[in-house]
Motif scaffolding. Structure first.
Motif, short mmCIF file in Angstrom:
data_model
loop_
_atom_site.label_atom_id
_atom_site.label_comp_id
_atom_site.label_asym_id
_atom_site.label_seq_id
_atom_site.Cartn_x
_atom_site.Cartn_y
_atom_site.Cartn_z
N GLU A 1 0.83 -1.21 0.00
CA GLU A 1 0.00 0.00 0.00
C GLU A 1 0.86 1.26 0.00
OE1 GLU A 1 -2.69 -0.06 3.25
OE2 GLU A 1 -3.87 -1.76 2.48
N ILE A 2 1.92 1.25 0.80
CA ILE A 2 2.81 2.41 0.87
C ILE A 2 3.47 2.67 -0.49
CG2 ILE A 2 4.92 3.32 1.91
CD1 ILE A 2 4.12 1.80 4.47
N ALA A 3 3.95 1.59 -1.12
CA ALA A 3 4.58 1.72 -2.43
C ALA A 3 3.58 2.21 -3.48
CB ALA A 3 5.19 0.39 -2.86
N GLU A 4 2.35 1.72 -3.39
CA GLU A 4 1.31 2.13 -4.33
C GLU A 4 0.97 3.61 -4.15
OE1 GLU A 4 -2.83 0.19 -5.99
OE2 GLU A 4 -2.52 0.27 -3.82
N ASN A 5 0.86 4.06 -2.89
CA ASN A 5 0.60 5.47 -2.63
C ASN A 5 1.72 6.34 -3.17
OD1 ASN A 5 -1.75 4.76 -1.27
ND2 ASN A 5 -0.81 4.89 0.76
N GLN A 6 2.95 5.91 -2.96
CA GLN A 6 4.10 6.69 -3.42
C GLN A 6 4.11 6.79 -4.94
OE1 GLN A 6 7.78 6.34 -1.30
NE2 GLN A 6 9.00 6.33 -3.19
N SER B 1 1.51 6.65 -6.88
CA SER B 1 0.42 7.55 -7.26
C SER B 1 0.83 9.00 -7.11
CB SER B 1 -0.82 7.26 -6.41
OG SER B 1 -1.35 5.99 -6.69
N HIS B 2 1.55 9.31 -6.05
CA HIS B 2 2.06 10.67 -5.87
C HIS B 2 3.03 11.01 -7.00
CE1 HIS B 2 0.63 12.37 -2.06
NE2 HIS B 2 0.56 11.13 -1.61
N HIS B 3 3.91 10.08 -7.33
CA HIS B 3 4.91 10.35 -8.36
C HIS B 3 4.25 10.56 -9.72
CE1 HIS B 3 8.45 9.21 -11.01
NE2 HIS B 3 8.87 10.25 -10.32
N ARG B 4 3.25 9.76 -10.02
CA ARG B 4 2.52 9.90 -11.28
C ARG B 4 1.86 11.27 -11.36
NH1 ARG B 4 -2.79 8.85 -13.10
NH2 ARG B 4 -2.87 8.07 -15.27
N TYR B 5 1.24 11.69 -10.28
CA TYR B 5 0.60 13.00 -10.21
C TYR B 5 1.62 14.12 -10.42
CZ TYR B 5 -1.67 17.05 -7.97
OH TYR B 5 -2.18 18.31 -7.68
N LEU B 6 2.74 14.03 -9.71
CA LEU B 6 3.78 15.06 -9.83
C LEU B 6 4.37 15.08 -11.24
CD1 LEU B 6 5.58 14.51 -6.41
CD2 LEU B 6 4.18 16.49 -7.05
N MET B 7 4.53 13.92 -11.83
CA MET B 7 5.09 13.86 -13.18
C MET B 7 4.15 14.55 -14.19
SD MET B 7 7.76 12.89 -14.85
CE MET B 7 8.57 11.67 -13.81
N TRP B 8 2.86 14.33 -14.03
CA TRP B 8 1.89 15.01 -14.90
C TRP B 8 1.94 16.52 -14.72
CZ3 TRP B 8 -1.35 14.25 -18.93
CH2 TRP B 8 -2.32 15.23 -19.17
N ASN C 1 11.55 14.05 -8.89
CA ASN C 1 12.83 13.41 -9.22
C ASN C 1 13.29 12.41 -8.16
OD1 ASN C 1 13.09 14.86 -11.61
ND2 ASN C 1 14.23 16.53 -10.64
N THR C 2 12.52 12.26 -7.08
CA THR C 2 12.98 11.42 -5.97
C THR C 2 12.01 10.33 -5.55
OG1 THR C 2 12.11 13.01 -4.35
CG2 THR C 2 14.42 13.27 -5.02
N LEU C 3 10.73 10.46 -5.85
CA LEU C 3 9.74 9.49 -5.38
C LEU C 3 9.65 8.26 -6.26
CD1 LEU C 3 6.74 11.68 -4.16
CD2 LEU C 3 8.56 10.64 -2.82
N GLY C 4 10.22 8.30 -7.44
CA GLY C 4 10.14 7.16 -8.35
C GLY C 4 11.10 7.32 -9.50
N THR C 5 11.23 6.26 -10.29
CA THR C 5 12.15 6.27 -11.43
C THR C 5 11.42 6.24 -12.77
OG1 THR C 5 12.32 3.85 -11.33
CG2 THR C 5 13.96 5.14 -10.11
N LYS C 6 10.11 6.06 -12.76
CA LYS C 6 9.37 6.03 -14.01
C LYS C 6 9.37 7.40 -14.68
CE LYS C 6 6.18 2.19 -13.16
NZ LYS C 6 4.75 1.78 -13.10
N THR C 7 9.30 7.39 -16.00
CA THR C 7 9.26 8.63 -16.78
C THR C 7 7.82 9.03 -17.08
OG1 THR C 7 9.30 7.53 -18.93
CG2 THR C 7 11.44 7.94 -17.86
N PHE C 8 7.66 10.22 -17.63
CA PHE C 8 6.33 10.67 -18.02
C PHE C 8 5.70 9.70 -19.00
CE2 PHE C 8 3.47 12.95 -20.86
CZ PHE C 8 2.65 13.61 -19.97
#
Length: 405
Positions: free
Chosen positions: A308-313, A315-322, A355-362
């Motif tokens: 759950e923690i990883a999933e929340n993180q 989701s935050h990263h996806r939002y920030l990337m957008w 740039n810190t919550l995940g490694t996936k790209t846009f």
């Protein structure tokens, strides 16, 4: 980066922060410079050139003294007349309060000769910081240091930034742009730590002499139609609040189909008719939505589930990337500060964590935006559809009517 030199009429000195300067020297000779707590002090007769000017909000020069409460530094002359830096120590409560005072003290910029009148959204900023401080044990974040106060290349628009963290939220940050009658901007976000699945508090307000745009929401971490339990958990009790303001602040015309995924059933997307309406109705909505989010945060319990923690993180990263890639405010910031500073301001302050919550790209998150050459398609909508009317019913059911963009 373009220079804007901010001079203090009390002493003829200038203050700025130059990215290229990394030394931290103290020199009592005439014409020397000292970098203290991120601020550059130049004695009379010196000014900064070739760099954007960042003036800590609680800085003023009087009789050879520079006081920077926000960065916890004091610069004053020693007995021989030379400046010296003194660090003001204190616990996190003292530091947070110092930053708040610095952020909210309008006289600081006026004392340094900015000549900028009170901003349209100053009281929004004041309310947000005070409301959050009353509910949470906040501490200032390092990311605000460089960006705490910026003067744009036009020499008129002043940007005020503050950022905090607490045990429950990773980032609480506020930004205002005061460009006088020509432009007023407010951007507030609160992102919880990944142990919590709390929505993201989001306020994006833009006002010029000709138009006003308001977006206010508790952005969901997850699609509320695909996860009805999430909608029930966070939005069922506050739907009456959203419906109340949806009547007072009607839908503001077309919103792209791609953007709607980041909004909740209580989103306010509107175009107020006047700045008086912003000061009254929008301000009431801002306070009520912020208070509603803080009520949620008060009741929230952290998850101990690693998935759950990883999933929340993520989701935050996806939002920030957008937001960091497709936010329409990017073009305004580019014009005000130039590309290098704009990019750092977006990634290090406004959407801190991209740039810190995940490694996936846009394109990992949004592959539909991949162009034929592999680059990101620049336009905001690739579907070519938009919502010209509010796409949620009063019970929070998503019932859209799509229109051509």
């Amino acid at each position: 980066m373009a220079l804007v030199s901010s001079r203090c009429g009390a002493g003829g000195h200038s203050l700025c922060s130059r990215q290229a300067l990394e030394t931290n020297k103290v020199n009592g000779r005439s014409g020397s410079t000292v970098i203290v707590g991120g601020a550059l002090w130049s004695s009379i007769g010196k000014s900064c050139t070739g760099a954007a000017c960042f003036v800590p909000s609680a800085v003023c020069v009087r009789r050879g003294r520079v006081v920077c409460h926000g960065n916890a530094w004091v610069l004053r002359r020693d007995q021989k007349g030379g400046p010296r830096g003194v660090c003001l120590h204190g616990d996190k409560h003292t530091r947070a309060r110092n930053v708040e005072i610095a952020a909210l003290n309008r006289k600081d910029l006026d004392a340094c000769g900015s000549g900028v009148a009170e901003g349209l959204f100053d009281k929004f900023l004041e309310y947000a910081v005070r409301a959050v401080e009353q509910r949470a044990d906040i501490s200032p974040l390092p990311c605000q240091g460089e960006f705490q106060n910026m003067v744009a290349a036009d020499g008129q628009s002043v940007v005020k930034n503050v950022a905090f963290e607490s045990t429950k939220f990773r980032l609480f940050r506020c930004a205002t742009i005061n460009g006088g009658d020509n432009m007023q901007v407010l951007n507030v976000a609160i992102c919880a730590r990944p142990e919590y699945d709390l929505p993201i508090f989001c306020a994006d307000f833009f006002s010029t002499a000709r138009m006003n745009i308001v977006v206010l929401d508790l952005n969901p971490l997850y699609n509320t139609e695909q996860r009805p339990e999430y909608k029930e958990k966070y939005y069922s009790r506050i739907l009456p609040l959203g419906n109340k303001y949806a009547e007072l602040l009607p839908w503001g015309d077309k919103l792209t189909a791609e953007s709607i995924q980041f909004f909740s059933p209580i989103v306010l997307w509107t175009r107020p008719a006047s700045r008086e309406e912003i000061q009254e109705t929008v301000f009431r909505a801002f306070k009520d939505y912020l208070d509603a989010w803080l009520d949620m945060a008060d009741k929230a319990n952290p998850s101990n589930d690693a998935y759950e923690i990883a999933e929340n993180q993520e989701s935050h990263h996806r939002y920030l990337m957008w937001r960091a890639t497709k936010d329409p405010g990017r073009y305004l910031l580019m014009r005000l500060f130039g590309e290098p500073l704009c990019e750092r301001y977006i990634t290090e302050f406004l959407f801190n964590g991209v740039n810190t919550l995940g490694t996936k790209t846009f394109l990992d998150y949004f592959p539909e935006y991949r162009g034929v050459d592999g680059s990101i398609i620049k336009q905001r909508s690739v579907v070519g559809k938009a919502y010209a009317e509010r796409p949620w019913n009063k019970d929070g059911t998503f019932a859209p009517m799509l229109h051509e963009v």
